[in-house]
Enzyme design. Structure first.
Site, PDB file in Angstrom:
ATOM      1  N   GLU A  50       0.819  -1.213   0.000  1.00  0.00           N
ATOM      2  CA  GLU A  50       0.000   0.000   0.000  1.00  0.00           C
ATOM      3  C   GLU A  50       0.854   1.264   0.000  1.00  0.00           C
ATOM      4  O   GLU A  50       0.518   2.247  -0.662  1.00  0.00           O
ATOM      5  CB  GLU A  50      -0.954  -0.001   1.203  1.00  0.00           C
ATOM      6  CG  GLU A  50      -2.043  -1.060   1.145  1.00  0.00           C
ATOM      7  CD  GLU A  50      -2.945  -0.923  -0.083  1.00  0.00           C
ATOM      8  OE1 GLU A  50      -2.959   0.153  -0.697  1.00  0.00           O
ATOM      9  OE2 GLU A  50      -3.611  -1.905  -0.424  1.00  0.00           O
ATOM     10  N   TYR A  88      -6.475   6.712   3.616  1.00  0.00           N
ATOM     11  CA  TYR A  88      -6.619   5.656   2.618  1.00  0.00           C
ATOM     12  C   TYR A  88      -5.918   4.373   3.065  1.00  0.00           C
ATOM     13  O   TYR A  88      -6.525   3.290   3.097  1.00  0.00           O
ATOM     14  CB  TYR A  88      -6.068   6.078   1.235  1.00  0.00           C
ATOM     15  CG  TYR A  88      -5.814   4.845   0.426  1.00  0.00           C
ATOM     16  CD1 TYR A  88      -6.887   4.145  -0.117  1.00  0.00           C
ATOM     17  CD2 TYR A  88      -4.538   4.284   0.322  1.00  0.00           C
ATOM     18  CE1 TYR A  88      -6.698   2.933  -0.776  1.00  0.00           C
ATOM     19  CE2 TYR A  88      -4.338   3.085  -0.325  1.00  0.00           C
ATOM     20  CZ  TYR A  88      -5.421   2.418  -0.877  1.00  0.00           C
ATOM     21  OH  TYR A  88      -5.231   1.222  -1.489  1.00  0.00           O
ATOM     22  N   ASP A 123      -9.200   5.936  -2.432  1.00  0.00           N
ATOM     23  CA  ASP A 123      -8.074   6.390  -3.244  1.00  0.00           C
ATOM     24  C   ASP A 123      -8.628   6.983  -4.541  1.00  0.00           C
ATOM     25  O   ASP A 123      -9.836   7.210  -4.664  1.00  0.00           O
ATOM     26  CB  ASP A 123      -7.141   5.213  -3.529  1.00  0.00           C
ATOM     27  CG  ASP A 123      -7.808   4.198  -4.442  1.00  0.00           C
ATOM     28  OD1 ASP A 123      -9.050   4.112  -4.425  1.00  0.00           O
ATOM     29  OD2 ASP A 123      -7.091   3.505  -5.189  1.00  0.00           O
TER      30      ASP A 123
END
Length: 380
Positions: free
Chosen positions: A52, A135, A153
DNA sequence: AAATCGTGGCA
DNA sequence: TTGCCAAGATT
């Protein structure tokens, strides 16, 4: 209460039956089309977290080789916490947004030191770790720990603005809650992580910025903007400023110990990375209304390096190479390459910076702009 | 809260 | 060539 603001009180909800049908169709699409990616082999938080962070503002095909290399170099969060910074930055070299790498290690140390090696499991707690914002916290919490929370996102903004005709400007952080409130009730409580990953896959494969193919899928009936032909009107996003042009000079200085590099400051652009000595034309007080001949400009640069850096230079001259152009998010550097001869009695140890041979450079983290400079030099 | 922070791909 | 986009966070 009556509100005069346009987008905060619009109806972005679905009826319960529409919601159930959407969830079924959407998760079916995911089960049939989900991508097989390296970070989807399992749901270990270290692996998901690393992916991520790397994927922030970075495309999947760019990340994959970095991800494999990084995991091989730092297999566990404890390895990362204990890593030397030079190796950390070298492993991140070329991926950009280098503060991500330093925050990665900060967060690893937080997990090891503050959480006794046990990852926090809620989005709210995860957001306390360095480099983890709303996020990323939502992504990890939902994928690894099953929390029902959105991961908003760029894909989510695009997919849900088009699905529900949300016309709030996605460039304005104040509007994030509009999307959060709209998305939350759509998440299947038994598959929050899969739902968020479905949004990413659908957004990057079908509901794309250009040439979307939503109409070719079973999701088409649910997309309100597709139904009335306004798909491409979403998302609404104000434009960013153009890159500011900056004229730079790079000086190539050779000695028997190699080329001279300087490590950039620990904060700001390309922090802690190494480049040839660089100077901005602006720092030479070369302004538009101060017209200098090329000879005068060279003299300024030579004086700058001699005084500010105390270099024992002789005969600074233009390389004759085409300038290197490098675009950052908000800057556009145009770099003129200069070469300098050392004074015969120059004291190499006195130079500010480090002399590196080509072999030594294998362990030094260099930004892409420096690689471009070296490549341009090699064309001689 | 607007600015800052990289790089590569693509029409 | 230029502008925009791509799994954002930090200050």
């Amino acid at each position: 209460m009556q509100s005069t603001t346009s987008s905060t009180n619009k109806n972005y909800q679905m009826t319960p039956s529409e919601r159930d049908a959407f969830q079924t169709a959407f998760m079916t699409w995911y089960d049939e089309n989900r991508r097989d990616l390296p970070w989807r082999q399992n749901q270990e938080p270290y692996r998901v977290w690393l992916s991520e962070i790397m994927l922030q503002q970075t495309q999947v095909q760019t990340v994959i080789p970095y991800y494999e290399r990084f995991l091989a170099t730092f297999p566990t969060v404890a390895d990362l916490a204990a890593a030397p910074e030079d190796l950390l930055m070298k492993t991140w070299e070329g991926l950009g947004y280098y503060s991500r790498a330093r925050n990665l290690q900060k967060a690893a140390r937080q997990v090891v030191d503050d959480y006794n090696g046990q990852w926090p499991i809620t989005a709210a707690e995860l957001e306390k770790l360095a480099g983890i914002g709303p996020y990323t916290a939502g992504a990890i919490a939902s994928i690894c720990f099953g929390e029902v929370v959105p991961a908003i996102d760029g894909n989510a903004f695009r997919v849900f603005s088009r699905l529900l005709k949300i016309d709030a400007d996605i460039a304005n952080p104040k509007n994030r809650h509009i999307f959060y409130d709209a998305i939350l009730p759509l998440i299947p409580k038994d598959r929050p992580g899969d739902f968020n990953q479905a949004v990413m896959d659908f957004g990057s494969q079908v509901c794309t910025a250009k040439n979307p193919t939503v109409g070719e899928t079973a999701l088409a009936p649910f997309f309100r903007s597709y139904q009335d032909g306004t798909l491409l009107d979403y998302p609404v996003k104000t434009k960013k400023a153009k890159q500011k042009p900056v004229a730079m000079f790079a000086v190539v200085i050779r000695s028997q110990k190699g080329l001279l590099f300087q490590k950039r400051p620990s904060t700001g652009l390309l922090a802690n990375l190494s480049t040839y000595p660089l100077v901005a034309a602006e720092d030479l007080q070369v302004t538009d209304d101060e017209l200098l001949t090329p000879e005068e400009q060279l003299a300024r640069i030579e004086a700058y390096f001699k005084e500010a850096f105390a270099l024992e230079l002789q005969q600074l001259h233009e390389s004759g190479l085409k300038p290197v152009v490098h675009v950052f998010t908000h800057l556009k550097w145009t770099i003129t390459l200069l070469e300098a001869q050392l004074a015969a009695d120059a004291d190499l140890a006195f130079f500010p910076g480090q002399w590196y041979t080509e072999a030594q450079l294998a362990d030094v983290a260099l930004p892409t702009v420096q690689k471009k400079l070296a490549a341009r030099l090699a064309t001689n």
